[in-house]
Design a protein around this motif. Structure first.
Motif, short mmCIF file in Angstrom:
data_model
loop_
_atom_site.label_atom_id
_atom_site.label_comp_id
_atom_site.label_asym_id
_atom_site.label_seq_id
_atom_site.Cartn_x
_atom_site.Cartn_y
_atom_site.Cartn_z
N ARG A 27 0.86 -1.30 0.10
CA ARG A 27 0.09 -0.07 -0.04
C ARG A 27 0.78 1.22 -0.14
N MET A 28 1.76 1.25 0.95
CA MET A 28 2.46 2.63 1.17
C MET A 28 3.75 2.78 0.39
N THR A 29 4.49 1.79 0.06
CA THR A 29 5.36 1.87 -1.01
C THR A 29 5.08 1.94 -2.44
N LEU A 30 4.55 0.66 -2.86
CA LEU A 30 4.31 0.53 -4.23
C LEU A 30 3.26 1.15 -4.83
N ARG A 31 2.02 1.19 -4.01
CA ARG A 31 0.72 2.03 -4.47
C ARG A 31 1.17 3.42 -4.53
N GLU A 32 1.47 3.78 -3.21
CA GLU A 32 1.29 5.24 -2.99
C GLU A 32 2.62 6.08 -3.24
N ALA A 33 3.83 5.45 -2.90
CA ALA A 33 5.08 6.04 -3.19
C ALA A 33 5.43 5.90 -4.81
N PHE A 34 5.32 4.65 -5.27
CA PHE A 34 5.60 4.36 -6.71
C PHE A 34 4.53 4.59 -7.72
N ASP A 35 3.47 4.73 -7.04
CA ASP A 35 2.39 4.79 -7.99
C ASP A 35 1.85 3.77 -8.96
N TYR A 36 2.50 2.48 -8.35
CA TYR A 36 2.47 1.27 -9.44
C TYR A 36 1.11 0.78 -9.16
N ARG A 37 0.46 0.61 -10.37
CA ARG A 37 -1.01 -0.09 -10.31
C ARG A 37 -1.23 -1.34 -10.78
N GLY A 38 -0.34 -1.93 -11.04
CA GLY A 38 -0.27 -3.32 -11.61
C GLY A 38 -0.34 -4.26 -10.54
N GLU A 39 -0.12 -5.83 -10.75
CA GLU A 39 -0.08 -6.92 -10.02
C GLU A 39 1.09 -7.14 -8.83
N VAL A 40 0.61 -7.39 -7.72
CA VAL A 40 1.57 -7.50 -6.83
C VAL A 40 1.57 -9.08 -6.20
N LEU A 41 2.40 -9.94 -5.97
CA LEU A 41 2.42 -11.03 -5.49
C LEU A 41 2.93 -11.27 -4.01
N GLU A 42 1.68 -11.29 -3.20
CA GLU A 42 1.87 -10.98 -1.71
C GLU A 42 2.31 -12.51 -1.25
N THR A 43 3.40 -12.75 -1.49
CA THR A 43 3.70 -14.12 -0.97
C THR A 43 5.09 -14.04 -0.09
N GLY A 44 5.47 -12.76 0.18
CA GLY A 44 6.89 -12.64 0.84
C GLY A 44 7.84 -12.38 -0.10
N LEU A 45 9.18 -12.12 0.48
CA LEU A 45 10.08 -12.02 -0.39
C LEU A 45 11.06 -13.25 -0.59
N PRO A 46 11.47 -13.66 -1.87
CA PRO A 46 12.23 -14.68 -2.08
C PRO A 46 13.55 -14.87 -1.25
N ARG A 47 14.07 -13.78 -0.91
CA ARG A 47 15.22 -13.73 -0.07
C ARG A 47 14.95 -14.24 1.29
N ASN A 48 13.89 -14.12 1.91
CA ASN A 48 13.58 -14.40 3.22
C ASN A 48 13.02 -16.02 3.60
N ASP A 49 12.73 -16.63 2.33
CA ASP A 49 12.58 -18.02 2.57
C ASP A 49 13.38 -18.70 3.48
N ALA A 50 14.62 -18.62 3.40
CA ALA A 50 15.74 -19.39 4.10
C ALA A 50 15.62 -19.07 5.74
N LEU A 51 15.05 -17.76 5.98
CA LEU A 51 14.85 -17.34 7.50
C LEU A 51 13.62 -18.06 7.75
N LEU A 52 12.73 -18.63 7.16
CA LEU A 52 11.45 -19.25 7.66
C LEU A 52 11.62 -20.69 7.86
N ASP A 53 12.55 -21.36 7.14
CA ASP A 53 12.57 -22.77 7.00
C ASP A 53 13.85 -23.18 8.11
N GLU A 54 13.43 -24.05 9.29
CA GLU A 54 14.42 -24.33 10.25
C GLU A 54 15.55 -24.86 9.56
N ALA A 55 15.23 -25.94 8.66
CA ALA A 55 16.40 -26.68 8.44
C ALA A 55 17.33 -25.91 7.72
N ALA A 56 16.84 -25.18 6.74
CA ALA A 56 17.81 -24.53 5.86
C ALA A 56 18.45 -23.31 6.66
#
Length: 248
Positions: A27-56
């Motif tokens: 909302r605040m960054t993509l929509r309001e600051a960047f005025d981006y009106r396209g699609e957003v994939l709200e599943t998190g950031l790929p870089r953070n996957d390793a932080l959420l998987d205990e074994a990894a």
């Protein structure tokens, strides 16, 4: 990419899809600051996957600590400030006092590591970091976060990444008033769950008074307020979307 990099690339090349870490970022960054009106994939950031998987997470931490030469009984305090126009240096933080305060509050022996922002690494490389490990060339920031027991930063987005594993984050902001006047924040920094210090004296006292239970609850509350959408499978979802777009 940093926000400035994202904005610049969007202006130059356009973007058809963004990944997002939270409803607030969308909302605040993509929509309001960047005025981006396209699609957003709200599943998190790929870089953070390793932080959420205990074994990894455990494997990455072992790999990073081995590469840094840290023994099991030594804790790591990672200092990772963001980019500055006026080139704030690592020696503004007193690493000796930092380590002493951390040892007094959390126990054990501590090493400090300094990682320069990628934009400023070329002129900060080789600066006197006063006994801290120079981690600027380490290739994976998420692995450094997993190797670290504590993060000290200022306004870097790495604080949000570290919050996903609930380890202590301390904000050391010697230029807070100037930074706020020049760039400002989407929300008041004092409402974030990370304690803010503007001097070495304040940082020392903040560490000594740190309440881990209160901190964890503040982080949980902040994640809810942001509408965090980190899932741990953002890379899979992004890859699936790319595959679909390429193959139909």
């Amino acid at each position: 990419l940093g926000l400035g990099d994202v904005y610049k690339r969007q202006q130059q090349q356009g973007a058809s899809l963004y990944t997002s870490s939270s409803e607030a970022f969308t909302r605040m960054t993509l929509r309001e600051a960047f005025d981006y009106r396209g699609e957003v994939l709200e599943t998190g950031l790929p870089r953070n996957d390793a932080l959420l998987d205990e074994a990894a997470r455990n494997e990455a931490a072992r790999r990073a600590r081995a590469a840094l030469g840290l023994s099991e009984n030594v804790r790591l305090a990672l200092y990772a400030p963001t980019w500055r126009d006026d080139r704030i240096r690592a020696h503004q933080i007193d690493f000796a006092r930092l380590k002493a305060a951390l040892s007094a509050r959390f126990g054990g022996a501590w090493r400090a590591g300094f990682r320069s922002h990628h934009v400023t690494m070329y002129y900060e490389k080789g600066d006197n970091t006063h006994g801290a490990l120079d981690l600027t060339d380490y290739p994976d920031m998420q692995e450094l976060l997993l190797a670290a027991d504590v993060l000290v930063t200022d306004y870097s987005s790495c604080m949000w990444d570290m919050s996903l594993i609930f380890r202590p984050v301390f904000l050391y902001c010697t230029d807070l008033n100037t930074y706020r006047a020049d760039r400002d924040f989407f929300t008041d920094i004092r409402t974030w769950p990370f304690p803010v210090s503007e001097t070495n004296d304040e940082l020392e006292q903040t560490i000594l008074r740190f309440d881990e239970d209160a901190y964890r609850e503040a982080v949980r509350r902040h994640h809810r307020e942001l509408g965090s959408c980190e899932t741990g499978h953002a890379a899979r979802d992004a890859a699936a979307r790319i595959y679909f777009e390429c193959t139909g």
